[in-house]
Design an enzyme around this catalytic site. Structure first.
Site, PDB file in Angstrom:
ATOM      1  N   THR A  45     -11.083   0.788   4.256  1.00  0.00           N
ATOM      2  CA  THR A  45     -11.861   1.691   3.408  1.00  0.00           C
ATOM      3  C   THR A  45     -11.682   1.348   1.945  1.00  0.00           C
ATOM      4  O   THR A  45     -10.633   0.874   1.507  1.00  0.00           O
ATOM      5  CB  THR A  45     -11.465   3.161   3.623  1.00  0.00           C
ATOM      6  OG1 THR A  45     -10.192   3.416   3.014  1.00  0.00           O
ATOM      7  CG2 THR A  45     -11.427   3.516   5.100  1.00  0.00           C
ATOM      8  N   ASP A  52     -14.550   7.723   0.348  1.00  0.00           N
ATOM      9  CA  ASP A  52     -13.624   8.502  -0.469  1.00  0.00           C
ATOM     10  C   ASP A  52     -12.814   9.320   0.535  1.00  0.00           C
ATOM     11  O   ASP A  52     -13.357  10.215   1.190  1.00  0.00           O
ATOM     12  CB  ASP A  52     -14.395   9.411  -1.428  1.00  0.00           C
ATOM     13  CG  ASP A  52     -13.486  10.338  -2.238  1.00  0.00           C
ATOM     14  OD1 ASP A  52     -12.284  10.423  -1.924  1.00  0.00           O
ATOM     15  OD2 ASP A  52     -14.000  10.992  -3.161  1.00  0.00           O
ATOM     16  N   SER A  70       4.457   6.154   2.854  1.00  0.00           N
ATOM     17  CA  SER A  70       5.067   7.168   2.007  1.00  0.00           C
ATOM     18  C   SER A  70       5.630   6.479   0.772  1.00  0.00           C
ATOM     19  O   SER A  70       4.970   5.626   0.179  1.00  0.00           O
ATOM     20  CB  SER A  70       6.139   7.921   2.801  1.00  0.00           C
ATOM     21  OG  SER A  70       6.759   8.911   2.026  1.00  0.00           O
ATOM     22  N   TYR A 115       3.432  13.991  -7.194  1.00  0.00           N
ATOM     23  CA  TYR A 115       3.372  12.832  -6.296  1.00  0.00           C
ATOM     24  C   TYR A 115       4.556  12.902  -5.322  1.00  0.00           C
ATOM     25  O   TYR A 115       4.391  12.703  -4.108  1.00  0.00           O
ATOM     26  CB  TYR A 115       3.420  11.544  -7.108  1.00  0.00           C
ATOM     27  CG  TYR A 115       3.455  10.276  -6.297  1.00  0.00           C
ATOM     28  CD1 TYR A 115       2.296   9.766  -5.720  1.00  0.00           C
ATOM     29  CD2 TYR A 115       4.643   9.576  -6.113  1.00  0.00           C
ATOM     30  CE1 TYR A 115       2.319   8.594  -4.979  1.00  0.00           C
ATOM     31  CE2 TYR A 115       4.676   8.404  -5.372  1.00  0.00           C
ATOM     32  CZ  TYR A 115       3.516   7.921  -4.811  1.00  0.00           C
ATOM     33  OH  TYR A 115       3.557   6.751  -4.076  1.00  0.00           O
ATOM     34  N   LYS A 133       4.551  13.321  -1.187  1.00  0.00           N
ATOM     35  CA  LYS A 133       5.245  12.399  -0.288  1.00  0.00           C
ATOM     36  C   LYS A 133       6.314  13.124   0.535  1.00  0.00           C
ATOM     37  O   LYS A 133       6.518  12.794   1.711  1.00  0.00           O
ATOM     38  CB  LYS A 133       5.858  11.246  -1.088  1.00  0.00           C
ATOM     39  CG  LYS A 133       4.826  10.339  -1.752  1.00  0.00           C
ATOM     40  CD  LYS A 133       3.884   9.699  -0.745  1.00  0.00           C
ATOM     41  CE  LYS A 133       2.981   8.666  -1.389  1.00  0.00           C
ATOM     42  NZ  LYS A 133       2.040   8.052  -0.430  1.00  0.00           N
ATOM     43  N   THR A 186       2.611  -4.617  -6.779  1.00  0.00           N
ATOM     44  CA  THR A 186       1.194  -4.379  -6.555  1.00  0.00           C
ATOM     45  C   THR A 186       0.578  -3.979  -7.898  1.00  0.00           C
ATOM     46  O   THR A 186       1.235  -4.019  -8.934  1.00  0.00           O
ATOM     47  CB  THR A 186       0.978  -3.250  -5.529  1.00  0.00           C
ATOM     48  OG1 THR A 186       1.453  -2.023  -6.103  1.00  0.00           O
ATOM     49  CG2 THR A 186       1.733  -3.543  -4.242  1.00  0.00           C
TER      50      THR A 186
END
Length: 278
Positions: free
Chosen positions: A34, A58, A136, A150, A154, A185
């Site tokens: 996606t 989305d 996670s 955030y 998690k 990343t």
């Protein structure tokens, strides 16, 4: 061995999603992935032909998610592995993060995971097998200053993952929580261009330090996404797969240190705890 079909959310270039996709495609398997901007993946997907399905989704939109899952199941005959990878962090204090931002964080990092998982589970149950891999974070084991919501998302994901594992075991479905530390990343790449959106000025110096630390780490994170994905794939193939897998040395040390400190804290007040019984 049967060729597996993977559904991977969060197909952002430079992220864990495409790293997972590359690894499983190299094994001859199939991938539905996606993205909110599928044009970004056109060049990447082209060499794989019919083994890749890029879905414009989305993940916070339940209708889009259900339609995408149905499309992937129709194309490939079912989904064998779901990797819930979509997510990102926004910084802000617990008191002062704008309400819209904190809800956006919970929607993407927690509720969207539930939406995708709930859409995929009926097919897995019907076939009597499957894997769900929830990406996670070490922040799900140890709250990160400046990323409270955030971390909260998690932590919630960790709890859901633990219960889900028990609930679906009888249907042949396995569940793994993956907790990366700092990996190279593009996760930190946008922070330099994002202004602080904080409603309580008292926290601005603290948050500015957090923001600068993230900007400085961008491109210097110690974790290798390719090796991280390889570790996850290896864990899934074990006769007794782990319930959770921390990725990266820094993440491992932080997770173990936090859990050991929590255990010591609980034990240090054992008499108070036990004294609360009749």
């Amino acid at each position: 061995m049967d060729t597996k079909t993977w559904l991977i959310t969060g197909g952002t270039p430079g992220g864990f999603g495409l790293t997972f996709a590359d690894a499983v495609l190299a094994r001859g398997e199939r991938v539905a992935i996606t993205s909110r901007r599928p044009a970004e993946l056109a060049e990447w997907a082209s060499p794989y032909g019919e083994r890749v399905l890029v879905l414009e989704v989305d993940v916070t939109d339940e209708e889009q998610v259900r339609a995408a899952v149905a499309t992937a199941e129709a194309r490939f005959g079912g989904i064998d592995v779901l990797v819930n990878n979509a997510g990102r962090g926004w910084y802000g204090s617990i008191e002062g993060m704008p309400a819209d931002d904190l809800r956006r964080s919970m929607e993407l990092n927690f509720f969207a995971v539930l939406t995708v998982t709930r859409a995929v589970l009926p097919g897995m149950r019907a076939r009597g097998n499957g894997w769900i891999v929830n990406m996670s974070s070490v922040a799900g084991l140890r709250g990160i200053t400046g990323f409270g919501y955030y971390s909260a998302a998690k932590f919630a994901l960790e709890g859901v993952t633990e219960v889900l594992r028990e609930e679906v075991a009888e249907f042949g479905i396995k569940v793994l929580a993956v907790e990366p530390g700092a990996f190279r990343t593009r996760a930190y790449a946008g922070f330099a261009a994002e202004p602080l959106q904080e409603t309580v000025d008292a926290y601005l110096p603290q948050l500015d330090a957090v923001r600068k630390a993230m900007i400085d780490q961008d491109g210097n994170q110690p974790g290798d996404p390719v090796r991280g994905v390889a570790a996850v794939l290896s864990a899934m193939e074990l006769e007794s797969p782990p319930h959770r897998l921390v990725l990266g040395s820094g993440g491992f040390d932080a997770a173990v240190g936090t859990l050991e400190a929590n255990l010591a804290d609980i034990r240090s007040n054992e008499s108070l705890s036990r004294g609360a019984d009749f």
